[in-house]
Design a protein around this motif. Sequence first.
Motif, PDB file in Angstrom:
ATOM      1  N   ILE A 119       0.863  -1.181   0.000  1.00  0.00           N
ATOM      2  CA  ILE A 119       0.000   0.000   0.000  1.00  0.00           C
ATOM      3  C   ILE A 119       0.894   1.223   0.000  1.00  0.00           C
ATOM      4  O   ILE A 119       1.928   1.255   0.679  1.00  0.00           O
ATOM      5  CB  ILE A 119      -0.971  -0.002   1.195  1.00  0.00           C
ATOM      6  CG1 ILE A 119      -1.862   1.228   1.131  1.00  0.00           C
ATOM      7  CG2 ILE A 119      -0.249  -0.070   2.512  1.00  0.00           C
ATOM      8  CD1 ILE A 119      -3.015   1.160   2.084  1.00  0.00           C
ATOM      9  N   ALA A 120       0.509   2.159  -0.830  1.00  0.00           N
ATOM     10  CA  ALA A 120       1.279   3.401  -0.963  1.00  0.00           C
ATOM     11  C   ALA A 120       2.756   3.120  -1.221  1.00  0.00           C
ATOM     12  O   ALA A 120       3.632   3.832  -0.757  1.00  0.00           O
ATOM     13  CB  ALA A 120       1.121   4.268   0.279  1.00  0.00           C
ATOM     14  N   GLU A 122       4.600   0.664  -0.159  1.00  0.00           N
ATOM     15  CA  GLU A 122       5.347   0.021   0.917  1.00  0.00           C
ATOM     16  C   GLU A 122       4.794  -1.373   1.150  1.00  0.00           C
ATOM     17  O   GLU A 122       3.598  -1.605   0.968  1.00  0.00           O
ATOM     18  CB  GLU A 122       5.202   0.815   2.224  1.00  0.00           C
ATOM     19  CG  GLU A 122       5.715   2.219   2.173  1.00  0.00           C
ATOM     20  CD  GLU A 122       7.214   2.308   2.217  1.00  0.00           C
ATOM     21  OE1 GLU A 122       7.859   1.314   2.590  1.00  0.00           O
ATOM     22  OE2 GLU A 122       7.748   3.365   1.848  1.00  0.00           O
ATOM     23  N   GLN A 124       3.180  -4.218   3.055  1.00  0.00           N
ATOM     24  CA  GLN A 124       2.193  -4.065   4.090  1.00  0.00           C
ATOM     25  C   GLN A 124       2.005  -5.356   4.868  1.00  0.00           C
ATOM     26  O   GLN A 124       1.830  -5.335   6.076  1.00  0.00           O
ATOM     27  CB  GLN A 124       0.879  -3.642   3.393  1.00  0.00           C
ATOM     28  CG  GLN A 124      -0.231  -3.311   4.252  1.00  0.00           C
ATOM     29  CD  GLN A 124      -0.030  -2.058   5.058  1.00  0.00           C
ATOM     30  OE1 GLN A 124      -0.873  -1.728   5.829  1.00  0.00           O
ATOM     31  NE2 GLN A 124       1.059  -1.336   4.937  1.00  0.00           N
TER      32      GLN A 124
ATOM     33  N   SER B 134      -4.703   6.821  -0.532  1.00  0.00           N
ATOM     34  CA  SER B 134      -3.244   6.877  -0.639  1.00  0.00           C
ATOM     35  C   SER B 134      -2.825   7.200  -2.067  1.00  0.00           C
ATOM     36  O   SER B 134      -1.768   7.748  -2.296  1.00  0.00           O
ATOM     37  CB  SER B 134      -2.630   5.557  -0.211  1.00  0.00           C
ATOM     38  OG  SER B 134      -2.686   4.624  -1.256  1.00  0.00           O
ATOM     39  N   LYS B 162      -2.945  -0.614  10.442  1.00  0.00           N
ATOM     40  CA  LYS B 162      -1.669  -0.588   9.709  1.00  0.00           C
ATOM     41  C   LYS B 162      -1.836   0.117   8.373  1.00  0.00           C
ATOM     42  O   LYS B 162      -0.933   0.791   7.893  1.00  0.00           O
ATOM     43  CB  LYS B 162      -1.131  -2.007   9.522  1.00  0.00           C
ATOM     44  CG  LYS B 162      -1.924  -2.845   8.585  1.00  0.00           C
ATOM     45  CD  LYS B 162      -1.312  -4.211   8.407  1.00  0.00           C
ATOM     46  CE  LYS B 162      -2.124  -4.955   7.355  1.00  0.00           C
ATOM     47  NZ  LYS B 162      -1.786  -6.335   7.201  1.00  0.00           N
ATOM     48  N   ARG B 163      -3.016  -0.021   7.792  1.00  0.00           N
ATOM     49  CA  ARG B 163      -3.241   0.681   6.529  1.00  0.00           C
ATOM     50  C   ARG B 163      -3.349   2.183   6.745  1.00  0.00           C
ATOM     51  O   ARG B 163      -2.817   2.963   5.954  1.00  0.00           O
ATOM     52  CB  ARG B 163      -4.506   0.163   5.868  1.00  0.00           C
ATOM     53  CG  ARG B 163      -4.227  -1.194   5.387  1.00  0.00           C
ATOM     54  CD  ARG B 163      -5.263  -1.866   4.622  1.00  0.00           C
ATOM     55  NE  ARG B 163      -4.557  -2.972   4.018  1.00  0.00           N
ATOM     56  CZ  ARG B 163      -4.506  -3.208   2.733  1.00  0.00           C
ATOM     57  NH1 ARG B 163      -5.181  -2.477   1.902  1.00  0.00           N
ATOM     58  NH2 ARG B 163      -3.792  -4.201   2.265  1.00  0.00           N
ATOM     59  N   ALA B 166       0.055   3.575   6.947  1.00  0.00           N
ATOM     60  CA  ALA B 166       0.735   3.731   5.666  1.00  0.00           C
ATOM     61  C   ALA B 166       0.195   4.932   4.895  1.00  0.00           C
ATOM     62  O   ALA B 166       0.938   5.634   4.210  1.00  0.00           O
ATOM     63  CB  ALA B 166       0.588   2.466   4.840  1.00  0.00           C
ATOM     64  N   VAL B 167      -1.097   5.166   5.024  1.00  0.00           N
ATOM     65  CA  VAL B 167      -1.710   6.254   4.266  1.00  0.00           C
ATOM     66  C   VAL B 167      -1.312   7.620   4.816  1.00  0.00           C
ATOM     67  O   VAL B 167      -1.230   8.601   4.082  1.00  0.00           O
ATOM     68  CB  VAL B 167      -3.239   6.085   4.257  1.00  0.00           C
ATOM     69  CG1 VAL B 167      -3.913   7.304   3.691  1.00  0.00           C
ATOM     70  CG2 VAL B 167      -3.619   4.863   3.478  1.00  0.00           C
ATOM     71  N   LEU B 169       1.377   8.795   5.449  1.00  0.00           N
ATOM     72  CA  LEU B 169       2.511   9.367   4.717  1.00  0.00           C
ATOM     73  C   LEU B 169       2.034  10.292   3.593  1.00  0.00           C
ATOM     74  O   LEU B 169       2.502  11.410   3.451  1.00  0.00           O
ATOM     75  CB  LEU B 169       3.350   8.226   4.148  1.00  0.00           C
ATOM     76  CG  LEU B 169       4.571   8.622   3.345  1.00  0.00           C
ATOM     77  CD1 LEU B 169       5.549   9.377   4.204  1.00  0.00           C
ATOM     78  CD2 LEU B 169       5.229   7.398   2.745  1.00  0.00           C
ATOM     79  N   ARG B 170       1.070   9.798   2.822  1.00  0.00           N
ATOM     80  CA  ARG B 170       0.558  10.606   1.724  1.00  0.00           C
ATOM     81  C   ARG B 170      -0.184  11.834   2.233  1.00  0.00           C
ATOM     82  O   ARG B 170      -0.091  12.916   1.663  1.00  0.00           O
ATOM     83  CB  ARG B 170      -0.396   9.787   0.848  1.00  0.00           C
ATOM     84  CG  ARG B 170       0.292   8.756   0.039  1.00  0.00           C
ATOM     85  CD  ARG B 170       1.337   9.422  -0.828  1.00  0.00           C
ATOM     86  NE  ARG B 170       2.302   8.452  -1.289  1.00  0.00           N
ATOM     87  CZ  ARG B 170       2.161   7.755  -2.403  1.00  0.00           C
ATOM     88  NH1 ARG B 170       1.111   7.940  -3.153  1.00  0.00           N
ATOM     89  NH2 ARG B 170       3.066   6.883  -2.752  1.00  0.00           N
ATOM     90  N   ALA B 200       4.735  -1.040   9.389  1.00  0.00           N
ATOM     91  CA  ALA B 200       4.121   0.082   8.681  1.00  0.00           C
ATOM     92  C   ALA B 200       4.643   1.419   9.198  1.00  0.00           C
ATOM     93  O   ALA B 200       4.995   2.311   8.419  1.00  0.00           O
ATOM     94  CB  ALA B 200       2.611   0.009   8.821  1.00  0.00           C
ATOM     95  N   GLY B 203       8.174   2.025   8.217  1.00  0.00           N
ATOM     96  CA  GLY B 203       8.194   2.358   6.790  1.00  0.00           C
ATOM     97  C   GLY B 203       7.895   3.826   6.569  1.00  0.00           C
ATOM     98  O   GLY B 203       8.580   4.515   5.821  1.00  0.00           O
TER      99      GLY B 203
END
Lengths: 162, 925
Positions: A119-120, A122, A124, B134, B162-163, B166-167, B169-170, B200, B203
């Motif tokens: 995702i994005a 990276e 996951q 994202s 976790k998602r 990650a998002v 970041l955007r 995550a 990252g």
Amino acid sequence: MIHFVLLISRQGKVRLTKWYSAYSQKERTKVIRELSGLILTRGPKLCNFVEWRGLRVVYKRYASLYFCMCIDEDDNELEILEIIHHYVEVLDRYFGSVCELDLIYNFHKAYFILDELLIAGELQEPSKRTVARLVAAQDSLVETAKEQTSSITNIIAQAANV
Amino acid sequence: MSGPSLMDSLFQRTLEDLIKGLRQQLIGEQAFISKALEEIRKEIKSTDLSTKSTALLKLCYLSNLHFHDMSFAAFHALEVLSSPRFSHKKIAYHAISLSFHDSTPVLLLITNHLRKDLTSTNEFEVSLSLQCLSRIANVDLARDLTPEVFTLLSSNKLYVRKRAVAVVLRVFEKYPDSVRVCFKRLVENLENYDPQILSAVVGVFSELACKDPRSYLPLAPEFYKILVDSKSNWISIKVLKIFAKLAPLEPRLANRVVEPICDLMRKTGAKSLLFECVRTVVTSFSEYESAVRLAVEKIREFLVDEDPNLKYLGLHALSIVASKHLWVVSENKEVVIKSLSDPDPNIKIESLRLVMAMVSEHNVAEISKVLVNYALKSDPLFCNEILGSILSTCSRNVYEIIVDFDWYVSLLGEMSRIPHCQMGEEIENQFIDIGLRVKDVRPELVRVARDLLIDPALLGNSFLHRVLSAAAWVSGEYVEFSRNPLEFMEALLQPRTSLLPPSIMAIYIQSAFKVLVFCLHTCFVRGGSTAGVSASASYESFDDLSVENGADSTVAHGQTCTSAPITNESIVNLLKLVELALSPLLGSHDVEVQERARNLLGFVDLIKLEALNSSGQEENDSERKGVEATKIIRLVHDAFSKELGPVSLTAQGKVPVPDGLTLNENLGDLETICGDIELPSSNTFSFGYPSEEKDVSSFSNLQIKEDSGQSNESTSLLAEHRKRHGLYYLPSGKSEVISNDYPPANDPALQGDNNDNASDLVKLTAESLVPKRKPNHSKPRPVVVKLDEVDEKPVAVKQLESRDDSLSGAVRDILFGSEDILPTSSRSNLPNSNRKGKKKQHMITQVESKENVVDDGNSSSRRRKDHSHGKERRHRKKNAEERNETDRKEKESSSNHPRRHKSRQRAEEPLKVPPQTSVIPDFLL
């Protein structure tokens, strides 16, 4: 981060593309043309990395398919190779000894699996089992919905509505 | 409308049908696709969502793999998105993340859909919308959805959390103010024990730290803990990346981290992690001898590995080390040089870079020799790669590593004769550049130029034309160093010059002009036959050394010295040659060539009469007429003998504008005057001769006539040339038939002495790469003219830009002063005014607590490094520090270290300048 993922067949046919950075449609076509020229011509026993426009493309060939991922200069190439392998293993588990035809006919499923992994840009989900479970759960959600729509009663109901 | 909708849904082709059809179609792929697209366009307008979504899915397929535009379906995708069914949503999200971009008009409409799904109870729906966000997030979306993402950051469903991480970041990237809201929760997730979440978060931080490492220094303890505890290689790799960025900023941190990294390097079995450790050490811990040694050991293992991947990465790591520890490269030079002949072009290029890194002023000659030999037998691509790197390395910093320019110039000549050479432009530039800058090398330069010009085979290679043009220029400009100018004239006017492009042809003619003037000058003005050495000694532009050289050459190579052969007779021949060679060019289609040919011929016309006369018997008569010719020659010669020097790029700017000249004055008035004059097109230029035009009716006739004339003349010229320089021609029986097919300049096959395998190469370089004692150069390095500003290249040490972009600014605000967070997203509208207000408010406290700041245990150097902080952050950081200070004291009992710097701090206190830097609390000690 991963900028994009490409699956290209040995004949240069594109099987899957996923873009995590912004590329316009025109750029996408150009990128694919450039890269397939660069990668498909490389012999079998060479290294799996190609420098390209200041970025690095990591590719690996499985049977007739090239899996390519484009990363930043300071990303870890070996890690990306592992991710590619990871993806292939997940696909293999899902389709049961995956082949190119599976990906051709189930192109959207290959996407959905990739979406679970990355995702994005990276990684996951490093666990294969979890990915399989998640994909299966979503499939069943889709299936129940499909059954509803395709049942005869549903169609009749729709027709009656008219 | 509803009727067809039902029919559609019953008989609609599914994606599978489409793919099958596409694979079995008989009408051609394009035709099939455009038919399918037509169907899709119809279906997608259907009111039935199933039909619509299937159409959308098919469209995605076509767009994704066959690159058909799907922007027309943007609104339809939104419609499908509003469906309550998961399967529809999934397709819609897929389509949206595939096709939407920042300028998609319906992007505004998606916000509510996303919000609804982000708050959905179905975790998969949430995940879908996060994924989509994202990809398509822009400023508005990021701002409007920040609260939802914030909530999800602490969701109890790991999958969702976790998602969300990650998002984030955007979202940060697009809307930096969201940092104020979300950052704290993000940091909290660092302490999570779930490896997925941790992976995550790490990252995200590794991406963030890439952009602005300094802001994340305060988080070092957390990262350290993760590094030590982590069991997952994925996480370790990411943390190492973070430390690679942080360590150079804070030496104490580096001290602390280097040991665990080495441990990791020793213990791990995973190559990817091992490589990351190696890379981290060589990039950021290069001062730690033992760590570097360990890393080099591992690099060596990589280099000798069978796997080309590891080999490549090993070489890559070496090239990173090379900048600081050159000994590592020389230790591994054998492998590096062997890799030059690796089958993999990537490995070859990497090893070439390394070889070039080893070049120094002592071994440049040997290495270049080996590489040029090697280039001769490699494939064209790599050959040029080699030549390019030699050229750029040698010319670096105004040829700083070149001591023997004679050698270098002849190397340039040699390189241009390599069959695959395509570096003509670069060689051309260096020829001229060296000619201008290095006076002492000019005789050698002229010799090299002669060898290049005289070889008719080289004219056939279009890549060499640029080099030849430089050689021609050199021959004209520095003709006084030539042993035999007549030879130059022949070379410059040889028949095969017709193969040159017009621009270079023009240079040839101009050079011929200069050479001719020089010959005439030596012959007539210098008192005819007695010229010789004494003449060149009196020549004003010679400096001492070159006179010696000139004298040497005249004495040593007695066959053709500067003066002896230039008799009246040879001059007459020369003039004839010029006329013969150039008269066809008067009809050239190129303006430049035509004009210069005309100039030269005009000059010859002026001189010819006198020259012929003076060769005649009547001494008295010729003397009287000769005076005029001499005058002309002297005049022209003076014009040419002024030496050209290198000119700085900025020289123009230094010329003062004369008084009374207004450069900005509007020239609009001129337009009315010039308006009437029609500018002739270039075509009319080239046939500018009225005398011939009157009897030739059409253009094509003229062309034919010219061509035949030209070829006749060139045939005779070529025959003449062949007679004189038989050496360069193939011994063929059919000398009458003049073909343009010369053998290639150097056929690799002809060069018997090529060493054929890499082992020879290794042997050759084995000695040369060893850093030798400085050899006794027979002559000192000649003076290289340098210009002040231009040649001083923008120094490699790029000044670290003070990146005070809004993202890192926001992050720092959070980390250094969390009290000031306003957890509302609406605040963004007036961030500046807000900050200003607070700044004033805290001014007083700032003054009061100055002492506190001073007493902090932070090296003052760091304060000066960072200029990017405004005053307003100072108070925040101070607050944060006070807080941290107490925290630390509670946690760790032995905190006497900070006091160590106290006295020094005091001493430097008065020097402190207003732009304060962030003071990073010292968590690690």
